[in-house]
Design an enzyme around this catalytic site. Sequence first.
Site, short mmCIF file in Angstrom:
data_model
loop_
_atom_site.label_atom_id
_atom_site.label_comp_id
_atom_site.label_asym_id
_atom_site.label_seq_id
_atom_site.Cartn_x
_atom_site.Cartn_y
_atom_site.Cartn_z
N ASP A 1 34.76 17.89 77.42
CA ASP A 1 35.42 16.71 76.89
C ASP A 1 35.25 15.57 77.89
OD1 ASP A 1 37.38 15.09 75.47
OD2 ASP A 1 38.78 15.67 77.06
N ARG A 2 35.32 14.33 77.43
CA ARG A 2 35.15 13.20 78.35
C ARG A 2 36.49 12.75 78.95
NH1 ARG A 2 33.23 7.31 76.37
NH2 ARG A 2 35.45 6.86 76.71
N ASP A 3 37.31 12.06 78.16
CA ASP A 3 38.52 11.43 78.69
C ASP A 3 39.58 12.49 79.03
OD1 ASP A 3 37.18 9.04 78.17
OD2 ASP A 3 38.10 8.83 76.19
N CYS B 1 31.54 11.58 68.36
CA CYS B 1 32.02 11.25 67.02
C CYS B 1 32.68 9.89 67.07
CB CYS B 1 33.03 12.29 66.52
SG CYS B 1 33.81 11.75 64.97
N ALA C 1 37.17 7.52 68.31
CA ALA C 1 37.58 6.88 67.05
C ALA C 1 37.99 5.43 67.26
CB ALA C 1 38.73 7.67 66.42
N HIS D 1 33.90 8.42 64.31
CA HIS D 1 34.52 8.28 62.99
C HIS D 1 36.03 8.44 63.00
CE1 HIS D 1 30.39 10.18 62.39
NE2 HIS D 1 30.26 8.92 62.01
N CYS E 1 32.10 16.03 62.38
CA CYS E 1 31.86 16.05 63.82
C CYS E 1 33.08 15.68 64.64
CB CYS E 1 30.67 15.17 64.19
SG CYS E 1 30.72 13.46 63.68
N ASP F 1 41.20 18.87 77.78
CA ASP F 1 42.61 18.71 78.18
C ASP F 1 43.56 18.70 76.98
OD1 ASP F 1 41.60 16.11 77.40
OD2 ASP F 1 43.35 15.20 78.36
MG LIG Z 1 40.52 14.51 76.50
ZN LIG Z 2 32.41 12.22 63.24
#
Ligand SMILES: [Mg+2]
Ligand SMILES: [Zn+2]
Length: 202
Positions: A8-10, A89, A53, A91, A106, A133
């Site tokens: 995961d990024r953030d 993603c 998003a 979306h 996704c 996380d």
């Molecule tokens: Mg995260």
């Molecule tokens: Zn998506």
Amino acid sequence: MKPAIFMDRDGTLSHEVGYVNHLSRFRLYPWSVEAVRLANAGGFLAVVVTNQAGVARGYYPESLVHEIHAQMRSDMEKGGARLDGIYVCLHHPSVGEPPYRQDCGCRKPRPGLLRQAEADLQVDLRRSWMVGDRPNDMEVAWNAGARAALVRSGYGLGELQHHAGGWPRQPDMVADHLLEAVHKIVAGAADEAAASAAGALR
Ligand SMILES: [Mg+2]
Ligand SMILES: [Zn+2]
């Protein structure tokens, strides 16, 4: 077929600051470059999987997401670490305008991004892990047939303290941060390989 460590990024690779609506708000954690280097050296593909998003919501343009990811790649490369893929993603099922407003396959916890990586990079999902996380990071792992590690960085500590008691399924691993998770994953894979080699000799 290679195993991957999906990240995961953030809150996992970078500080969780809410929406990263400007490049100046994106900061990797101090251990992230070393974590990716260790995944590279341990024979795992290193793949980022992130929901953004904020694009569907109109908070920032798609171009900013690409700008941030170019910066992240370059920070990694400067430290001798290689990202094998970055999957995003953009979306949201009910907010914003098409094409970003869509009930896509996704958005984590749906497994579309992991399936895309599986096809692009020949990932062996059953030997792979997703590190994140939040609960949707664990669910996406299980939905794709991979294992799930929860880190205490980002939202992780609060999730563990206030919500984990009610979860129907507990994470396969808990770690303080991404580097510890990658350490454990790489060591575990080496143990599994040694055990199966010993089994083959018997
Ligand atoms: Mg995260
Ligand atoms: Zn998506």
